[in-house]
Write a protein that holds these residues in place. Sequence first.
Motif, short mmCIF file in Angstrom:
data_model
loop_
_atom_site.label_atom_id
_atom_site.label_comp_id
_atom_site.label_asym_id
_atom_site.label_seq_id
_atom_site.Cartn_x
_atom_site.Cartn_y
_atom_site.Cartn_z
N THR A 113 51.26 38.70 41.03
CA THR A 113 50.12 39.29 41.52
C THR A 113 49.04 38.39 41.76
OG1 THR A 113 50.93 41.16 40.18
CG2 THR A 113 48.68 41.10 41.06
N ARG A 114 48.30 38.56 42.66
CA ARG A 114 47.15 37.70 43.02
C ARG A 114 45.85 38.49 42.42
NH1 ARG A 114 45.93 35.60 48.67
NH2 ARG A 114 44.30 34.63 47.48
N ILE A 115 45.11 37.85 41.66
CA ILE A 115 43.62 38.62 41.34
C ILE A 115 42.52 37.42 41.51
CG2 ILE A 115 42.77 39.19 39.18
CD1 ILE A 115 45.39 39.70 37.75
N ARG A 116 41.47 38.22 42.07
CA ARG A 116 40.31 37.46 42.13
C ARG A 116 39.65 37.07 40.97
NH1 ARG A 116 38.08 42.13 43.95
NH2 ARG A 116 36.28 41.90 42.62
N LEU A 117 39.33 35.69 41.12
CA LEU A 117 38.68 34.72 39.94
C LEU A 117 37.56 35.64 39.16
CD1 LEU A 117 39.01 31.16 41.09
CD2 LEU A 117 40.97 32.37 39.49
N ASP A 118 36.69 35.96 40.14
CA ASP A 118 35.66 36.79 39.43
C ASP A 118 36.12 38.04 38.27
OD1 ASP A 118 36.33 38.57 41.45
OD2 ASP A 118 34.19 38.87 42.15
N ARG A 119 37.24 38.37 38.36
CA ARG A 119 37.70 39.56 37.58
C ARG A 119 38.10 38.95 36.12
NH1 ARG A 119 41.56 43.35 39.39
NH2 ARG A 119 40.84 44.65 37.65
N PHE A 120 37.94 37.48 35.99
CA PHE A 120 38.41 37.08 34.67
C PHE A 120 37.17 36.96 34.10
CE2 PHE A 120 42.12 36.10 37.21
CZ PHE A 120 43.27 36.04 36.27
N ARG A 121 36.74 38.07 33.28
CA ARG A 121 35.57 38.38 32.15
C ARG A 121 35.73 39.53 31.63
NH1 ARG A 121 31.49 40.46 37.15
NH2 ARG A 121 33.16 41.97 37.81
N PRO A 122 35.24 39.57 30.29
CA PRO A 122 35.62 40.68 29.27
C PRO A 122 34.96 42.02 29.75
CG PRO A 122 34.21 39.15 28.47
CD PRO A 122 34.58 38.58 29.68
N THR A 123 35.19 42.78 30.80
CA THR A 123 34.46 43.92 31.13
C THR A 123 35.57 45.04 31.09
OG1 THR A 123 34.89 43.52 33.51
CG2 THR A 123 32.73 42.88 32.61
N SER A 124 35.22 46.08 31.25
CA SER A 124 36.24 47.37 31.22
C SER A 124 37.31 47.42 32.43
CB SER A 124 35.63 48.60 31.37
OG SER A 124 34.84 48.93 32.48
N THR A 125 36.84 46.47 33.62
CA THR A 125 37.76 46.29 34.75
C THR A 125 38.03 44.98 34.84
OG1 THR A 125 35.67 45.97 36.38
CG2 THR A 125 36.80 48.32 36.02
N GLY A 126 38.08 44.09 33.83
CA GLY A 126 38.42 42.61 34.08
C GLY A 126 39.41 42.41 32.82
N TYR A 127 39.36 40.98 32.49
CA TYR A 127 40.42 40.69 31.70
C TYR A 127 40.04 39.77 30.86
CZ TYR A 127 43.62 41.83 35.62
OH TYR A 127 44.35 42.50 36.50
#
Length: 77
Positions: free
Chosen positions: A57-71
Amino acid sequence: MTDTPAPAIGQIWQDNDPRAGERLIWIERTDDTHAQVRQVALTPAGEPVPLPGVRRTRIRLDRFRPTSTGYRYVSPA
């Protein structure tokens, strides 16, 4: 509390979405905007083992943060 590192090859992250359960992903490669990841399980020694039959899977780099919709960062591989 520790700072969240920038996503890098070999790191293991966990999906924060409660629907994903304990989904762990391993970063295989990155470019300017996305990371290519693969879902893994960890051995008792902490080594990532790719799950059979699970696509990359490809995931946007800005989603790699500890939020409810992130990682959230788990460990280096």
